[in-house]
Design a protein around this motif. Structure first.
Motif: not given
Length: 176
Positions: A61-74, A119-121
């Motif tokens: 859950a923490a990794l999934r949230q970190a992924n969402e918060e750091c979604a690439p703004a390309l 899978p989350v990575a």
């Protein structure tokens, strides 16, 4: 409220995830326990195990949230080439909050020893590759992700300052 009655707390699960991220940020994954998270979230110990049976469930859950918060703004600026845009983005990520970048990579690299996180990575790598594939071909997009991860890890592990011109040069070579 009657003795033993539960107070409705719809934000508790989110507070537990946020607390887990803070604990990992402060103490590393080795410092993560249901007890340390419960104390940080100011919830009963049973709440952490109710929402997250295992620490791996909590880390997912923490990794999934970190992924969402750091979604690439390309966002590629007008007239900016892809290598320049990516080098700039890397600099923004690494310079904005180095501690946050370290935390996200620690969670990401935890997948080496915790199969539940893989899978989350993988989702993260795929999401970034897919976003980059809008600007180049899929194979080159995957190579760009690998290079950006490598540059980021070198900066974070060595404590050296991020060098945008170097990153731009390396990314340009991958794109050539």
């Amino acid at each position: 409220m009657a003795a033993g009655a539960r107070r409705h707390d719809p934000d508790r699960r989110q507070r537990i995830i946020d607390a887990a991220i803070r604990v990992v940020g402060a103490k590393g994954i080795a410092g993560l326990s249901h007890r340390s998270v419960a104390a940080e979230a100011d919830v009963p110990l049973g709440s952490t195990t109710y929402h997250f049976k295992t620490l791996d469930d909590l880390l997912v859950a923490a990794l999934r949230q970190a992924n969402e918060e750091c979604a690439p703004a390309l966002a590629v600026r007008e007239g900016e080439d892809l290598a320049g845009a990516l080098a700039r983005l890397l600099g923004e990520i690494l310079d904005a909050d180095r501690g946050r970048a370290e935390l996200e990579y620690e969670l990401y690299l935890a997948a080496l020893r915790r199969p539940a996180l893989r899978p989350v990575a993988a989702e993260w790598c795929e999401a970034v590759s897919t976003a980059l594939a809008e600007h180049t071909d899929p194979v080159t997009a995957r190579a760009l992700v690998a290079v950006m991860d490598g540059i980021s890890l070198q900066v974070l592990l060595t404590g050296t300052p991020y060098e945008e011109p170097y990153a731009r040069e390396i990314l340009t070579r991958v794109l050539a």
